[in-house]
Design a protein around this motif. Structure first.
Motif, PDB file in Angstrom:
ATOM      1  N   HIS A 182     -34.996  27.233 -51.298  1.00  0.00           N
ATOM      2  CA  HIS A 182     -35.575  25.899 -51.176  1.00  0.00           C
ATOM      3  C   HIS A 182     -34.597  24.934 -50.496  1.00  0.00           C
ATOM      4  N   LEU A 183     -33.352  24.986 -50.907  1.00  0.00           N
ATOM      5  CA  LEU A 183     -32.342  24.129 -50.280  1.00  0.00           C
ATOM      6  C   LEU A 183     -32.204  24.446 -48.798  1.00  0.00           C
ATOM      7  N   CYS A 184     -32.305  25.724 -48.463  1.00  0.00           N
ATOM      8  CA  CYS A 184     -32.223  26.124 -47.059  1.00  0.00           C
ATOM      9  C   CYS A 184     -33.398  25.568 -46.264  1.00  0.00           C
ATOM     10  N   PHE A 185     -34.608  25.663 -46.813  1.00  0.00           N
ATOM     11  CA  PHE A 185     -35.780  25.156 -46.097  1.00  0.00           C
ATOM     12  C   PHE A 185     -35.814  23.629 -46.068  1.00  0.00           C
ATOM     13  N   ILE A 186     -35.239  22.974 -47.060  1.00  0.00           N
ATOM     14  CA  ILE A 186     -35.118  21.514 -47.006  1.00  0.00           C
ATOM     15  C   ILE A 186     -34.206  21.107 -45.851  1.00  0.00           C
ATOM     16  N   SER A 187     -33.148  21.871 -45.630  1.00  0.00           N
ATOM     17  CA  SER A 187     -32.286  21.591 -44.482  1.00  0.00           C
ATOM     18  C   SER A 187     -33.019  21.822 -43.163  1.00  0.00           C
ATOM     19  N   VAL A 188     -33.884  22.844 -43.116  1.00  0.00           N
ATOM     20  CA  VAL A 188     -34.696  23.063 -41.910  1.00  0.00           C
ATOM     21  C   VAL A 188     -35.635  21.881 -41.688  1.00  0.00           C
ATOM     22  N   ASP A 189     -36.226  21.382 -42.765  1.00  0.00           N
ATOM     23  CA  ASP A 189     -37.091  20.211 -42.667  1.00  0.00           C
ATOM     24  C   ASP A 189     -36.324  18.999 -42.143  1.00  0.00           C
ATOM     25  N   CYS A 190     -35.112  18.816 -42.610  1.00  0.00           N
ATOM     26  CA  CYS A 190     -34.275  17.714 -42.101  1.00  0.00           C
ATOM     27  C   CYS A 190     -33.940  17.912 -40.630  1.00  0.00           C
ATOM     28  N   TYR A 191     -33.747  19.160 -40.229  1.00  0.00           N
ATOM     29  CA  TYR A 191     -33.442  19.449 -38.820  1.00  0.00           C
ATOM     30  C   TYR A 191     -34.593  19.033 -37.919  1.00  0.00           C
ATOM     31  N   TYR A 192     -35.823  19.317 -38.334  1.00  0.00           N
ATOM     32  CA  TYR A 192     -36.972  18.927 -37.529  1.00  0.00           C
ATOM     33  C   TYR A 192     -37.206  17.427 -37.549  1.00  0.00           C
ATOM     34  N   ALA A 193     -36.742  16.758 -38.594  1.00  0.00           N
ATOM     35  CA  ALA A 193     -36.949  15.311 -38.683  1.00  0.00           C
ATOM     36  C   ALA A 193     -35.994  14.540 -37.780  1.00  0.00           C
ATOM     37  N   VAL A 194     -34.835  15.108 -37.478  1.00  0.00           N
ATOM     38  CA  VAL A 194     -33.832  14.377 -36.703  1.00  0.00           C
ATOM     39  C   VAL A 194     -34.273  14.102 -35.276  1.00  0.00           C
ATOM     40  N   PRO A 195     -34.799  15.074 -34.509  1.00  0.00           N
ATOM     41  CA  PRO A 195     -35.177  14.786 -33.116  1.00  0.00           C
ATOM     42  C   PRO A 195     -36.495  14.034 -32.962  1.00  0.00           C
ATOM     43  N   LEU A 196     -37.035  13.508 -34.069  1.00  0.00           N
ATOM     44  CA  LEU A 196     -38.230  12.658 -34.025  1.00  0.00           C
ATOM     45  C   LEU A 196     -39.487  13.406 -33.607  1.00  0.00           C
ATOM     46  N   HIS A 197     -39.579  14.707 -33.969  1.00  0.00           N
ATOM     47  CA  HIS A 197     -40.853  15.409 -33.769  1.00  0.00           C
ATOM     48  C   HIS A 197     -41.309  16.009 -35.097  1.00  0.00           C
ATOM     49  N   TYR A 198     -41.080  15.265 -36.167  1.00  0.00           N
ATOM     50  CA  TYR A 198     -41.403  15.737 -37.516  1.00  0.00           C
ATOM     51  C   TYR A 198     -42.899  15.979 -37.704  1.00  0.00           C
ATOM     52  N   VAL A 199     -43.732  15.078 -37.192  1.00  0.00           N
ATOM     53  CA  VAL A 199     -45.167  15.167 -37.463  1.00  0.00           C
ATOM     54  C   VAL A 199     -45.763  16.417 -36.847  1.00  0.00           C
ATOM     55  N   THR A 200     -45.273  16.811 -35.678  1.00  0.00           N
ATOM     56  CA  THR A 200     -45.851  17.960 -34.994  1.00  0.00           C
ATOM     57  C   THR A 200     -45.256  19.284 -35.462  1.00  0.00           C
ATOM     58  N   LYS A 201     -44.138  19.252 -36.174  1.00  0.00           N
ATOM     59  CA  LYS A 201     -43.486  20.500 -36.557  1.00  0.00           C
ATOM     60  C   LYS A 201     -43.641  20.817 -38.040  1.00  0.00           C
ATOM     61  N   THR A 202     -43.241  19.917 -38.920  1.00  0.00           N
ATOM     62  CA  THR A 202     -43.262  20.179 -40.353  1.00  0.00           C
ATOM     63  C   THR A 202     -44.583  19.687 -40.932  1.00  0.00           C
ATOM     64  N   THR A 203     -45.566  20.556 -40.959  1.00  0.00           N
ATOM     65  CA  THR A 203     -46.886  20.235 -41.484  1.00  0.00           C
ATOM     66  C   THR A 203     -47.104  20.972 -42.802  1.00  0.00           C
ATOM     67  N   PHE A 219     -25.388  16.228 -38.346  1.00  0.00           N
ATOM     68  CA  PHE A 219     -24.279  15.281 -38.282  1.00  0.00           C
ATOM     69  C   PHE A 219     -23.929  14.930 -36.838  1.00  0.00           C
ATOM     70  N   THR A 220     -23.957  15.956 -35.973  1.00  0.00           N
ATOM     71  CA  THR A 220     -23.638  15.713 -34.561  1.00  0.00           C
ATOM     72  C   THR A 220     -24.672  14.798 -33.915  1.00  0.00           C
ATOM     73  N   VAL A 221     -25.954  15.081 -34.172  1.00  0.00           N
ATOM     74  CA  VAL A 221     -27.013  14.256 -33.595  1.00  0.00           C
ATOM     75  C   VAL A 221     -26.959  12.836 -34.153  1.00  0.00           C
ATOM     76  N   ALA A 222     -26.743  12.704 -35.457  1.00  0.00           N
ATOM     77  CA  ALA A 222     -26.661  11.367 -36.061  1.00  0.00           C
ATOM     78  C   ALA A 222     -25.472  10.590 -35.505  1.00  0.00           C
ATOM     79  N   ARG A 223     -24.382  11.275 -35.255  1.00  0.00           N
ATOM     80  CA  ARG A 223     -23.208  10.601 -34.685  1.00  0.00           C
ATOM     81  C   ARG A 223     -23.493  10.103 -33.276  1.00  0.00           C
ATOM     82  N   LYS A 224     -24.189  10.922 -32.474  1.00  0.00           N
ATOM     83  CA  LYS A 224     -24.548  10.482 -31.122  1.00  0.00           C
ATOM     84  C   LYS A 224     -25.484   9.284 -31.168  1.00  0.00           C
ATOM     85  N   HIS A 225     -26.457   9.323 -32.080  1.00  0.00           N
ATOM     86  CA  HIS A 225     -27.364   8.185 -32.219  1.00  0.00           C
ATOM     87  C   HIS A 225     -26.612   6.929 -32.615  1.00  0.00           C
ATOM     88  N   ALA A 226     -25.641   7.085 -33.538  1.00  0.00           N
ATOM     89  CA  ALA A 226     -24.854   5.928 -33.963  1.00  0.00           C
ATOM     90  C   ALA A 226     -24.042   5.365 -32.801  1.00  0.00           C
TER      91      ALA A 226
END
Length: 272
Positions: free
Chosen positions: A123-144, A221-228
């Motif tokens: 579950h923790l692993c799949f929660i991290s996958v869910d967070c990965y899809y949420a970062v590039p702003l395509h959450y709605v089309t990927k994590t359904t 972390f890398t993507v969030a740092r670039k966004h920051a």
């Protein structure tokens, strides 16, 4: 000086005094046993209400019915079952160093322990996958919802099949029969793995999900740092733009002032 053999010492206590081949019992003082029970019962009591609150909140409030929250709901259910089904019996076994609940329930308990712990890690692993899809702003089309259903099916079915299939088929002790026979006694409940399944079980249940989680969170972390950094550069760019506008306007004003002075000088000369 040789230490006394716990199997042959007259002072040793056994799990079942009137049963042949009974396991030796680890004798503890009343104060130490009481302290251990208090600590472990406290951990169980703290685990159960927290997870129950999460389960009730997500199940009751429709505003919380989102794909990510369904993963969290399943994780809380796993931890709640772990605190109810596994931890109390493991507490008694750890403190009394004896198993009083029979060989069949020993296998069932060991399987439930493997299933729930591995499911929680998945579950923790799949929660991290869910967070990965949420970062590039395509959450709605990927994590359904169907994707979450697949995640939950894998998280529950694979550990269940692995644990019960492995333990009840006794594939985990192939090649280690002599060691198991030497350690076997009434009141013992331990799960023994041979070298092959010891490595495979550790890799599948812990090492592989851990690598996935670490890799995903490093990427996040890398993507969030670039966004920051981009967000931090925004005010600087606006400041540079405003400064360039000020310089341009001041330059135009100075040119206009010069032109006006020249025109006034020409008018003055012409009037004279």
């Amino acid at each position: 000086m040789n230490s006394p053999d716990p199997w042959n010492s007259a002072e040793v206590q056994f799990s079942f005094a009137f049963v042949n081949n009974s396991c030796p019992k680890n004798v503890r003082s009343v104060s130490s046993a009481f302290a251990m029970y208090v600590v472990m019962i406290g951990a169980i009591v703290m685990t159960m209400p927290g997870n129950m609150a999460v389960i009730i909140s997500i199940a009751h409030f429709k505003q919380l019915h989102s794909p990510t929250n369904f993963l969290i709901l399943s994780t809380a259910t796993t931890d709640f079952l772990l605190s109810c089904v596994v931890m109390p019996f493991s507490m008694i076994r750890s403190i009394a160093s004896c198993w009083y609940f029979g060989d069949l329930f020993c296998k069932v308990h060991s399987c439930c322990d493997i299933v729930l712990c591995t499911t929680s890690i998945f579950h923790l692993c799949f929660i991290s996958v869910d967070c990965y899809y949420a970062v590039p702003l395509h959450y709605v089309t990927k994590t359904t919802i169907p994707v979450i259903v697949v995640f939950l099916f894998i998280s529950w079915s694979f550990p269940t099949f692995l644990a019960f299939g492995l333990v009840f088929s006794e594939l985990n002790i192939i090649g280690a029969e002599d060691f198991v026979a030497a350690k076997d006694c009434t009141g013992l409940c331990v799960l023994i793995f041979n070298k092959l399944w010891g490595v495979l079980a550790y890799f599948v249940a812990f090492f592989l999900p851990g690598i996935v989680m670490v890799g995903i969170y490093v990427h996040i972390f890398t993507v969030a740092r670039k966004h920051a950094q981009h967000i931090g550069m925004g005010p600087k760019m606006n400041q540079l733009g405003s400064e360039s506008k000020i310089k341009t306007s001041s330059k135009k004003e100075s040119e206009a002032t010069k032109t006006e002075l020249v025109e006034r000088f020409m008018v003055t000369v012409a009037s004279e």
